[in-house]
Design an enzyme around this catalytic site. Structure first.
Site, PDB file in Angstrom:
ATOM      1  N   CYS A  90      26.653 -22.029 -15.627  1.00  0.00           N
ATOM      2  CA  CYS A  90      25.758 -22.594 -16.642  1.00  0.00           C
ATOM      3  C   CYS A  90      25.476 -21.562 -17.731  1.00  0.00           C
ATOM      4  O   CYS A  90      24.659 -20.650 -17.546  1.00  0.00           O
ATOM      5  CB  CYS A  90      24.447 -23.044 -15.991  1.00  0.00           C
ATOM      6  N   CYS A  99      21.910 -21.558 -19.044  1.00  0.00           N
ATOM      7  CA  CYS A  99      20.936 -20.992 -18.095  1.00  0.00           C
ATOM      8  C   CYS A  99      20.964 -19.465 -18.117  1.00  0.00           C
ATOM      9  O   CYS A  99      19.927 -18.809 -18.094  1.00  0.00           O
ATOM     10  CB  CYS A  99      21.232 -21.464 -16.678  1.00  0.00           C
ATOM     11  N   ASP A 100      22.172 -18.902 -18.138  1.00  0.00           N
ATOM     12  CA  ASP A 100      22.339 -17.471 -17.897  1.00  0.00           C
ATOM     13  C   ASP A 100      22.862 -16.679 -19.093  1.00  0.00           C
ATOM     14  O   ASP A 100      22.992 -15.455 -19.010  1.00  0.00           O
ATOM     15  CB  ASP A 100      23.285 -17.255 -16.716  1.00  0.00           C
TER      16      ASP A 100
END
Length: 297
Positions: free
Chosen positions: A127, A130-131
């Site tokens: 992701c 997300c990261d």
């Protein structure tokens, strides 16, 4: 006894719950993890009609709150199996319904190579939104050739110092506009006809080994790898009674009905041509409407 039990709290499942609750049905939504499904990881949704520039998290949260505001019952319990008599068994309880809607979505496909599992969270991610911020001014790679991979590479190009986009073919499945945008970026390097064969690093990812179609190998030093090679459905728990295709997606002759009476399907978990947010919510509304109609006939 519930009127409808919905397995999965992604866009399809929550939309089905919304429609069923507005029809004054007693509804239970069961979810093994957290609400929202895959869309929760999208930093920006720009192609949803009349709702441009909304984050996936906000979209999912708004939908979740709509269901809760109608006193929808949502329990975070993993389903173990379902029975033909409409009994749903979780790791905690069992529940009975007049109808069931399966909306379990899909999960990220893995490379299945050495060190992948060990390095998740230590350089390996599925992701980018997300990261991605963990890799500001660092070097990263994206593996894949669809829209998700191309969008991830674009997103990361605005954060990372260098982005490698690695694809096993020389033709991309993603939209041409995304590929064109990537080709114009100075910090993006596209590597085609190549696969990642090894991940190097003990406690964190240090480099990847890539092999092209001529068996020529190269080692690329990177700080992060974002794997975007598609998804797999999570339907093994239904295989005792539900017909699946060779990839594990739920078969449906009309996009709603399964082979079992009063058990319906909605969203990315079924056989379909297009897996998008719009088709997920469409599936959810149709499945709930038909379930209600056939319940009352």
């Amino acid at each position: 006894m519930y009127d409808i039990i919905i397995v999965g709290a992604g866009p399809a499942g929550l939309t089905a719950a919304l429609y069923a609750l507005r029809a004054n049905k007693k509804v239970l939504v069961l979810e093994s993890k957290s609400y929202g499904g895959q869309i929760v990881n999208a930093s920006l949704v720009e192609n949803y009609p009349a709702l441009p520039n909304i984050s996936g998290f906000d979209f999912a949260t708004n939908l979740y709150n709509q269901v809760k505001d109608l006193n929808g019952e949502i329990k975070f319990e993993g389903v173990i199996r379902i029975e033909e008599d409409k009994t749903v068994i979780t790791h905690k309880n069992s529940y009975k319904a007049k109808a069931i809607i399966l909306a379990t979505g899909a999960e990220n496909r893995k490379l299945n190579i050495e060190n992948e599992e060990k390095l998740v969270g230590n350089g390996v991610s599925y992701c980018a939104t997300c990261d991605g911020n963990f890799y500001k001014n660092k070097t990263v790679a994206v593996n894949g050739g669809g829209n998700t991979a191309l969008e991830d590479a674009i997103y990361l190009s605005n954060i990372a110092k260098k982005v490698y986009l690695i694809h096993r073919r020389d033709i991309f499945r993603g939209e041409e506009k995304y590929l064109s945008e990537l080709k114009e970026k100075d910090n993006v390097e596209i590597i085609v006809n190549s696969t990642i064969t090894k991940l190097n690093g003990e406690n964190k990812l240090e480099s990847i080994e890539v092999k092209d179609n001529n068996d020529t190998k190269q080692t690329i030093e990177i700080d992060g790898l974002f794997i975007a090679i598609g998804q797999t459905p999570k339907n093994e728990i239904f295989s005792n009674i539900i017909e699946l295709d060779e990839k594990g997606y739920i078969k449906s002759h009309d996009g709603v009905h399964t082979n079992c009476d009063k058990i319906y399907v909605a969203g990315d978990t079924r056989v379909k041509e297009l897996r998008q947010l719009t088709t997920a919510v469409s599936d959810g509304s149709i499945a709930a409407t038909i379930a209600i109609k056939e319940m009352e006939d």
